[in-house]
Design a protein around this motif. Structure first.
Motif, mmCIF file in Angstrom:
data_model
loop_
_atom_site.group_PDB
_atom_site.id
_atom_site.type_symbol
_atom_site.label_atom_id
_atom_site.label_comp_id
_atom_site.label_asym_id
_atom_site.label_seq_id
_atom_site.Cartn_x
_atom_site.Cartn_y
_atom_site.Cartn_z
ATOM 1 N N HIS A 233 37.023 36.060 5.148
ATOM 2 C CA HIS A 233 35.691 36.270 5.735
ATOM 3 C C HIS A 233 35.515 37.780 5.818
ATOM 4 O O HIS A 233 36.266 38.457 6.512
ATOM 5 N N LYS A 234 34.529 38.313 5.058
ATOM 6 C CA LYS A 234 34.430 39.775 4.945
ATOM 7 C C LYS A 234 33.038 40.291 5.268
ATOM 8 O O LYS A 234 32.225 40.484 4.357
ATOM 9 N N PRO A 235 32.760 40.537 6.528
ATOM 10 C CA PRO A 235 31.470 41.156 6.860
ATOM 11 C C PRO A 235 31.453 42.623 6.397
ATOM 12 O O PRO A 235 32.502 43.187 6.098
ATOM 13 N N LYS A 236 30.246 43.226 6.356
ATOM 14 C CA LYS A 236 30.139 44.588 5.764
ATOM 15 C C LYS A 236 30.867 45.683 6.554
ATOM 16 O O LYS A 236 31.621 46.457 5.997
ATOM 17 N N ASN A 237 30.602 45.776 7.842
ATOM 18 C CA ASN A 237 31.251 46.827 8.638
ATOM 19 C C ASN A 237 32.069 46.210 9.769
ATOM 20 O O ASN A 237 31.692 46.296 10.933
ATOM 21 N N VAL A 291 34.311 40.622 12.280
ATOM 22 C CA VAL A 291 35.693 41.024 12.015
ATOM 23 C C VAL A 291 36.057 40.473 10.636
ATOM 24 O O VAL A 291 35.591 39.393 10.261
ATOM 25 N N GLU A 292 36.854 41.263 9.911
ATOM 26 C CA GLU A 292 37.321 40.755 8.609
ATOM 27 C C GLU A 292 38.560 39.907 8.879
ATOM 28 O O GLU A 292 39.515 40.381 9.509
ATOM 29 N N LYS A 481 36.564 38.627 20.920
ATOM 30 C CA LYS A 481 36.775 39.852 21.707
ATOM 31 C C LYS A 481 36.898 41.062 20.771
ATOM 32 O O LYS A 481 36.258 42.086 20.984
ATOM 33 N N LEU A 482 37.679 40.916 19.696
ATOM 34 C CA LEU A 482 37.842 42.036 18.753
ATOM 35 C C LEU A 482 36.521 42.371 18.059
ATOM 36 O O LEU A 482 36.252 43.524 17.745
ATOM 37 N N ALA A 483 35.694 41.354 17.839
ATOM 38 C CA ALA A 483 34.402 41.589 17.173
ATOM 39 C C ALA A 483 33.446 42.354 18.074
ATOM 40 O O ALA A 483 32.542 43.035 17.598
ATOM 41 N N LYS A 484 33.650 42.249 19.383
ATOM 42 C CA LYS A 484 32.766 42.929 20.356
ATOM 43 C C LYS A 484 33.221 44.365 20.629
ATOM 44 O O LYS A 484 32.408 45.235 20.847
ATOM 45 N N ASP A 485 34.540 44.600 20.638
ATOM 46 C CA ASP A 485 35.091 45.908 21.043
ATOM 47 C C ASP A 485 34.624 47.059 20.132
ATOM 48 O O ASP A 485 34.426 46.872 18.956
#
Ligand code: BES
Ligand code: ZN
Ligand code: ZN
Length: 485
Positions: A233-237, A291-292, A481-485
């Motif tokens: 799963h690879k979002p851009k940033n 998150v990737e 949580k990691l996606a928010k930090d």
């Protein structure tokens, strides 16, 4: 199961049955309509105690306090008790006693979906959950204003989380005859086909090219050829890059160090780590988390036969380390060794977590309901443990120590696949895996042994008989949580 949020009070909602949580054992502080009847019926509002008032279309369930974990199990127990009824719709108050506590709503939704689960694939008479529609009243409880939009997000996350957990449960519960490595690879491919996930499958030829000889040795005597699955799963940033590695032993007979027949029953569970990774990948794509995430699964069957790998063999892992085999039932660590090496070669991750029903010793150490977490550094272990806490799963740390490490040394190879000691097996298995973590990842890795909770042959809390989907919820909380930090 359809959910609707409304600001109407429960009295104005049309539904076949109302579910009421009873927090106050003595009914001193709460107004419960059927208080006298409940007392007469011997209902003492004990944790998860259920009482159905058929004539009034009300179902009461006891709960100790309004925590997320308690709400999840109370609601799951309640909906499970309706399995043989014909009620189709249910209403409930949100019980959110503070404007920020959307976590309670999420837990409630998770409880309904997790509690309604049953595995029917092989049943002629299917146990169908009759409740299809659930309306949750967000009427101001104790006068708190609720943010409807935040509530709707919590509801959606709860749905995705619980459905992914049920998805994992379904695969784990499937028999080894119906779910073997190629089938796990097909499931991964179909996840990618219907979403933005990418999927790469390595078959024996590619596995040989990648020098994954320990995995291939474990797989050798099975008619089902192994697969290594890589979903991404690879979002851009992305905010972080995380690799998840799962043990996917579609059956563990023990190999030539054959398990006793009673221990072999349930060993379809040995793919639980890999199945958890499949469920997590499905959910993060649906949540579109920033998150990737890379999911790697070693899907293998451990069988006996003329071609089986043997105690006394010395295998060479992908990173070149040699392993003395003294017990072919300690196969999960061999499969994980190669897949961990492959995962680190393919992705430089900020965190790497592996999930495995790795040792009976973990169950002895921490019991049936808890996962044990090991690794070199506290940070990744703490991330998992706090994810588990907020998701209502149990996970606890076991510390490495240099004295136990000596018990997996070998006279003839770099390391031995079993410990020379009878004790501390969950830790020594983790220390074996550590040998396959490179210096760059040493402090970024944690290993989660889910041998206890992954598969329990009775109902507990929100979990049914059989597969629980252990690891899915704790990891989703961590990734959120990691996606928010
Ligand atoms: N898959 C089992 C571990 C397991 C046992 C999971 C019970 C769930 C419930 C694993 O491959 C295994 O057999 N481990 C051995 C290791 C031993 C030979 C060092 C064990 O735990 O007995
Ligand atoms: Zn085994
Ligand atoms: Zn195993």
């Amino acid at each position: 199961m359809n959910f609707e949020l409304t600001i109407n009070p429960t009295t104005e909602i049309e539904a076949d049955i109302e579910l009421i949580l009873v927090i106050d054992k003595d009914f001193k502080h709460t107004f419960i309509k059927d208080q006298k009847l409940l007392t007469k019926a011997g209902f003492s509002a004990g944790e998860d105690e259920v009482s159905l008032f058929v004539e009034k279309n009300r179902l009461y369930v006891g709960i100790d306090s309004l925590s997320s974990a308690n709400i999840r199990t109370a609601v799951a127990t309640a909906i499970r008790s309706l399995t043989s009824t014909t009620y189709k719709s249910l209403k409930i108050a949100s019980y959110m006693n503070n404007e920020k506590c959307t976590a309670l709503l999420r837990a409630m939704v998770e409880g309904f979906i997790l509690g309604a689960y049953s595995f029917n694939k092989y049943k002629s008479n299917k146990r169908i959950q009759p409740i299809k529609d659930i309306t949750i009243s967000l009427e101001e409880y104790h006068g708190y204003k609720l943010d409807i939009e935040k509530c709707a997000i919590a509801l959606e996350k709860g749905q995705i989380t619980a459905e992914a957990t049920n998805f994992t449960r379904d695969i784990v519960n499937t028999t080894p005859e119906d779910c073997y490595p190629a089938v796990m690879a097909d499931i991964a491919k179909s996840l990618a086909k219907n979403s933005s996930l990418e999927c790469k499958i390595l078959k024996p030829k590619e596995l040989r090219a990648e020098k994954m000889e320990t995995l291939l040795a474990v797989a050798r005597s099975s008619r089902h050829k192994p697969r290594v699955i890589h979903l991404s799963h690879k979002p851009k940033n992305p905010k972080a890059v995380i690799s998840l590695v799962g043990k996917g032993l579609t059956y563990d007979s023990g190999g030539l160090s054959l398990k006793p027949s009673t221990s072999m029953v349930t060993m379809k569970l040995d793919k639980s780590g890999g199945c958890a990774v499949l469920g997590i990948m499905k959910a993060i794509e649906e949540m579109n988390l920033n998150v990737e995430v890379h999911g790697f699964i070693g899907a293998v069957e451990n069988m006996i036969g003329g071609d089986a790998y043997k105690p006394d063999d010395v295998l060479v892992a992908k990173n070149g380390k040699t392993i003395e085999i003294r017990n072919t039932d300690a196969e999960g660590r061999l499969v994980l060794a190669d897949v961990l090496c492959y995962a680190q070669q393919e992705v430089k991750a900020d965190y790497i977590f592996d999930y495995a029903t790795l040792t009976g010793a973990s169950v002895v150490a921490v019991g049936h309901y808890t996962s044990s977490v090991v690794g070199n550094s506290d940070l990744p272990k703490d991330l998992i443990i706090s994810g588990a806490k907020s998701a209502g799963e149990f996970a606890t740390k076991l510390d490495f120590n240099r004295y136990l490490k000596k018990s997996i040394s070998s006279e003839i190879a770099d390391i031995c696949n079993i410990s020379s000691s009878r004790y501390g097996g969950a830790i020594t298995a983790g220390q074996f895996l550590e040998e396959f973590i490179d210096d760059d990842h040493k402090d970024k890795w944690a290993h989660i042994d889910i041998a206890g909770p992954a598969f329990v042959e009775h109902v507990w809390g929100e979990n049914p008989h059989g597969a629980s989907g252990a690891g899915v919820r704790m990891t989703l909380r961590l990734l959120e949580k990691l996606a928010k930090d």
